[in-house]
Design a protein around this motif. Sequence first.
Motif, PDB file in Angstrom:
ATOM      1  N   ALA A 158       0.825  -1.210   0.000  1.00 38.31           N
ATOM      2  CA  ALA A 158       0.000   0.000   0.000  1.00 38.31           C
ATOM      3  C   ALA A 158       0.860   1.261   0.000  1.00 38.31           C
ATOM      4  CB  ALA A 158      -0.936  -0.016   1.212  1.00 38.31           C
ATOM      5  N   LEU A 159       1.990   1.215   0.710  1.00 35.61           N
ATOM      6  CA  LEU A 159       2.879   2.375   0.729  1.00 35.61           C
ATOM      7  C   LEU A 159       3.416   2.683  -0.666  1.00 35.61           C
ATOM      8  CD1 LEU A 159       4.854   1.849   4.049  1.00 35.61           C
ATOM      9  CD2 LEU A 159       3.462   3.850   3.459  1.00 35.61           C
ATOM     10  N   ASN A 160       3.727   1.656  -1.437  1.00 36.71           N
ATOM     11  CA  ASN A 160       4.196   1.893  -2.802  1.00 36.71           C
ATOM     12  C   ASN A 160       3.120   2.553  -3.658  1.00 36.71           C
ATOM     13  OD1 ASN A 160       6.888   1.056  -2.686  1.00 36.71           O
ATOM     14  ND2 ASN A 160       6.334  -1.088  -2.911  1.00 36.71           N
ATOM     15  N   LEU A 161       1.872   2.149  -3.446  1.00 37.77           N
ATOM     16  CA  LEU A 161       0.775   2.796  -4.164  1.00 37.77           C
ATOM     17  C   LEU A 161       0.670   4.271  -3.781  1.00 37.77           C
ATOM     18  CD1 LEU A 161      -2.082   0.133  -3.999  1.00 37.77           C
ATOM     19  CD2 LEU A 161      -0.775   0.810  -6.012  1.00 37.77           C
ATOM     20  N   ALA A 162       0.679   4.531  -2.479  1.00 39.43           N
ATOM     21  CA  ALA A 162       0.533   5.909  -2.014  1.00 39.43           C
ATOM     22  C   ALA A 162       1.685   6.785  -2.502  1.00 39.43           C
ATOM     23  CB  ALA A 162       0.445   5.932  -0.488  1.00 39.43           C
ATOM     24  N   ARG A 163       2.898   6.253  -2.435  1.00 36.27           N
ATOM     25  CA  ARG A 163       4.072   7.030  -2.845  1.00 36.27           C
ATOM     26  C   ARG A 163       4.111   7.265  -4.347  1.00 36.27           C
ATOM     27  NH1 ARG A 163       7.802   3.459   1.259  1.00 36.27           N
ATOM     28  NH2 ARG A 163       7.391   4.702   3.150  1.00 36.27           N
ATOM     29  N   ALA A 164       3.412   6.408  -5.114  1.00 39.95           N
ATOM     30  CA  ALA A 164       3.325   6.596  -6.561  1.00 39.95           C
ATOM     31  C   ALA A 164       2.239   7.596  -6.936  1.00 39.95           C
ATOM     32  CB  ALA A 164       3.061   5.261  -7.243  1.00 39.95           C
ATOM     33  N   ARG A 173      -4.495  -3.988 -14.082  1.00 40.53           N
ATOM     34  CA  ARG A 173      -3.045  -3.970 -14.302  1.00 40.53           C
ATOM     35  C   ARG A 173      -2.366  -2.650 -13.898  1.00 40.53           C
ATOM     36  NH1 ARG A 173      -0.040  -7.499 -17.338  1.00 40.53           N
ATOM     37  NH2 ARG A 173      -1.125  -9.302 -18.220  1.00 40.53           N
ATOM     38  N   PRO A 174      -2.863  -1.494 -14.342  1.00 41.89           N
ATOM     39  CA  PRO A 174      -2.176  -0.243 -13.971  1.00 41.89           C
ATOM     40  C   PRO A 174      -2.167  -0.001 -12.461  1.00 41.89           C
ATOM     41  CG  PRO A 174      -3.695   0.111 -15.803  1.00 41.89           C
ATOM     42  CD  PRO A 174      -3.999  -1.240 -15.257  1.00 41.89           C
ATOM     43  N   LEU A 175      -3.196  -0.460 -11.776  1.00 39.04           N
ATOM     44  CA  LEU A 175      -3.253  -0.286 -10.336  1.00 39.04           C
ATOM     45  C   LEU A 175      -2.139  -1.067  -9.643  1.00 39.04           C
ATOM     46  CD1 LEU A 175      -4.671   0.643  -7.721  1.00 39.04           C
ATOM     47  CD2 LEU A 175      -6.215  -1.328  -7.963  1.00 39.04           C
ATOM     48  N   LEU A 176      -1.797  -2.234 -10.171  1.00 36.40           N
ATOM     49  CA  LEU A 176      -0.792  -3.085  -9.541  1.00 36.40           C
ATOM     50  C   LEU A 176       0.635  -2.668  -9.882  1.00 36.40           C
ATOM     51  CD1 LEU A 176      -2.441  -6.584 -10.152  1.00 36.40           C
ATOM     52  CD2 LEU A 176      -2.644  -5.113  -8.147  1.00 36.40           C
ATOM     53  N   ALA A 177       0.806  -1.867 -10.913  1.00 37.48           N
ATOM     54  CA  ALA A 177       2.144  -1.556 -11.417  1.00 37.48           C
ATOM     55  C   ALA A 177       3.108  -1.002 -10.360  1.00 37.48           C
ATOM     56  CB  ALA A 177       2.051  -0.598 -12.598  1.00 37.48           C
ATOM     57  N   PRO A 178       2.706  -0.081  -9.465  1.00 38.14           N
ATOM     58  CA  PRO A 178       3.676   0.437  -8.493  1.00 38.14           C
ATOM     59  C   PRO A 178       4.153  -0.607  -7.480  1.00 38.14           C
ATOM     60  CG  PRO A 178       1.822   1.944  -8.739  1.00 38.14           C
ATOM     61  CD  PRO A 178       1.432   0.670  -9.425  1.00 38.14           C
ATOM     62  N   ARG A 207       8.755  -9.701   2.214  1.00 39.22           N
ATOM     63  CA  ARG A 207       8.664  -8.299   2.625  1.00 39.22           C
ATOM     64  C   ARG A 207       9.622  -7.398   1.853  1.00 39.22           C
ATOM     65  NH1 ARG A 207      11.234  -5.229   6.512  1.00 39.22           N
ATOM     66  NH2 ARG A 207      12.307  -7.034   7.388  1.00 39.22           N
ATOM     67  N   LYS A 208      10.878  -7.829   1.651  1.00 40.20           N
ATOM     68  CA  LYS A 208      11.840  -6.959   0.959  1.00 40.20           C
ATOM     69  C   LYS A 208      11.411  -6.665  -0.478  1.00 40.20           C
ATOM     70  CE  LYS A 208      16.008  -7.683   3.705  1.00 40.20           C
ATOM     71  NZ  LYS A 208      16.094  -6.271   4.133  1.00 40.20           N
ATOM     72  N   PRO A 209      11.033  -7.678  -1.289  1.00 42.56           N
ATOM     73  CA  PRO A 209      10.509  -7.349  -2.619  1.00 42.56           C
ATOM     74  C   PRO A 209       9.253  -6.482  -2.562  1.00 42.56           C
ATOM     75  CG  PRO A 209      11.124  -9.657  -2.527  1.00 42.56           C
ATOM     76  CD  PRO A 209      11.207  -9.129  -1.124  1.00 42.56           C
ATOM     77  N   ALA A 210       8.431  -6.690  -1.531  1.00 45.80           N
ATOM     78  CA  ALA A 210       7.238  -5.849  -1.397  1.00 45.80           C
ATOM     79  C   ALA A 210       7.634  -4.395  -1.161  1.00 45.80           C
ATOM     80  CB  ALA A 210       6.363  -6.352  -0.256  1.00 45.80           C
ATOM     81  N   GLU A 211       8.642  -4.187  -0.306  1.00 42.00           N
ATOM     82  CA  GLU A 211       9.106  -2.823  -0.041  1.00 42.00           C
ATOM     83  C   GLU A 211       9.704  -2.186  -1.285  1.00 42.00           C
ATOM     84  OE1 GLU A 211      10.237  -3.457   4.700  1.00 42.00           O
ATOM     85  OE2 GLU A 211      11.801  -3.568   3.158  1.00 42.00           O
ATOM     86  N   ALA A 212      10.380  -3.001  -2.109  1.00 41.03           N
ATOM     87  CA  ALA A 212      11.049  -2.479  -3.298  1.00 41.03           C
ATOM     88  C   ALA A 212      10.129  -2.373  -4.504  1.00 41.03           C
ATOM     89  CB  ALA A 212      12.245  -3.369  -3.641  1.00 41.03           C
ATOM     90  N   GLY A 213       8.863  -2.811  -4.367  1.00 41.70           N
ATOM     91  CA  GLY A 213       7.952  -2.788  -5.505  1.00 41.70           C
ATOM     92  C   GLY A 213       8.330  -3.787  -6.572  1.00 41.70           C
ATOM     93  N   GLU A 214       8.898  -4.931  -6.166  1.00 42.62           N
ATOM     94  CA  GLU A 214       9.392  -5.933  -7.107  1.00 42.62           C
ATOM     95  C   GLU A 214       8.668  -7.267  -6.977  1.00 42.62           C
ATOM     96  OE1 GLU A 214      13.599  -6.119  -6.650  1.00 42.62           O
ATOM     97  OE2 GLU A 214      13.933  -4.184  -7.650  1.00 42.62           O
ATOM     98  N   LEU A 215       7.414  -7.235  -6.569  1.00 40.41           N
ATOM     99  CA  LEU A 215       6.625  -8.448  -6.498  1.00 40.41           C
ATOM    100  C   LEU A 215       6.239  -8.915  -7.900  1.00 40.41           C
ATOM    101  CD1 LEU A 215       4.301  -7.356  -3.555  1.00 40.41           C
ATOM    102  CD2 LEU A 215       6.194  -9.008  -3.425  1.00 40.41           C
ATOM    103  N   VAL A 216       5.853 -10.169  -7.989  1.00 38.53           N
ATOM    104  CA  VAL A 216       5.290 -10.713  -9.223  1.00 38.53           C
ATOM    105  C   VAL A 216       3.844 -11.099  -8.928  1.00 38.53           C
ATOM    106  CG1 VAL A 216       5.411 -12.529 -10.965  1.00 38.53           C
ATOM    107  CG2 VAL A 216       7.523 -11.562 -10.015  1.00 38.53           C
ATOM    108  N   ALA A 217       2.902 -10.486  -9.637  1.00 41.52           N
ATOM    109  CA  ALA A 217       1.482 -10.766  -9.422  1.00 41.52           C
ATOM    110  C   ALA A 217       0.996 -11.756 -10.472  1.00 41.52           C
ATOM    111  CB  ALA A 217       0.664  -9.487  -9.489  1.00 41.52           C
ATOM    112  N   MET A 218       0.232 -12.740 -10.021  1.00 41.42           N
ATOM    113  CA  MET A 218      -0.317 -13.772 -10.903  1.00 41.42           C
ATOM    114  C   MET A 218      -1.832 -13.611 -10.922  1.00 41.42           C
ATOM    115  SD  MET A 218       2.266 -16.521  -9.247  1.00 41.42           S
ATOM    116  CE  MET A 218       2.385 -15.425  -7.826  1.00 41.42           C
TER     117      MET A 218
END
Length: 320
Positions: free
Chosen positions: A26-32, A157-162, A134-145
């Motif tokens: 959620a923080l990555n979304l807000a910061r984007a 898709r655009p919502l998940l991008a950040p 947690r670390k990939p989540a903090e870095a915005g580097e998750l992979v969504a399936m």
Amino acid sequence: MTHVADSPDAPMYGFVGLGVMGQPMALNLARAGTPLVVWNRTPERAEPLRAAGALVAASVEEVFARAHAVIVMLLDEAVTDTVLGRGGPGFGKLVADRVVVSTGSTSPEYARGLAADVRAAGGRFVEAPVSGSRKPAEAGELVAMLGGDPDTVAQVRPLLAPMCREVVHCGPAGSGVLMKLAVNLYLTTTIAALAESVHFAQRQGLDLETFRSVVDSGQLGSGVTRVKVPMLAAHDFTVQAATADAHASTRLIADAARAAGLATPLLDLSSDLYGESVRLGNGRLDMSSVLTAIEARTDAEAARSADGTGRAPARPPQGR
């Protein structure tokens, strides 16, 4: 407390569930710059979101009333049902005309059932379980399936991008969760094997920094080894992905495998070890605490040899 009503005209996206994974997502979304309204059962977890510019809702109903698409990242199926009021009279009103994006790990049957219930109530549904800790989540580097119909997936898709390095559409509802289970089978068995390797090296008197260097210099080096080997060497089990969650994941995988008539020998052994670590009190520590279960087995074997009985001390029942 800031409420969504304080900004009645702003278009919003919602985020429900600000745990170990949900909060950095959620923080990555807000910061984007995503207009965001959030809620969590433990209100303190929402404070970093408030500081990042998100609005903090007083209730789940407030989130859904304001947001046209809501990401849900909750502990498990039972918590998700409770928070959404699924099965009760308020569920339909909550999700009607909304896009519900479920990012948690569930069974395929649960995902399909929730999708059907959301559609029956006049909403739309996309499952989007994520691979990463947690670390990939903090870095915005998750992979969504993603699992869902193509039009709704395209909207999400655009919502998940950040939050994500990759967003992959796997098919209809249930397909995303099955893909996550396949990935988690690899992950959980890999972490257990890595813990066993570190245990072997340490008990043989090898320098673990040298061990780390050798592993990371070869074909087996990866983001997992670079993060987990130092943690294992230091017995640092600061949570990235919890042991109890890893154990629950192995059980979900086993259920899906049994339903399809599939054997999972490595998974079953790993599941036993994660279960043992949970029983040792490590449920909310990082899944690398599986090392302690391996150490306990070694110590039990040493005790068996020392007492001269030729019998291993009794261990708690294993498996499912």
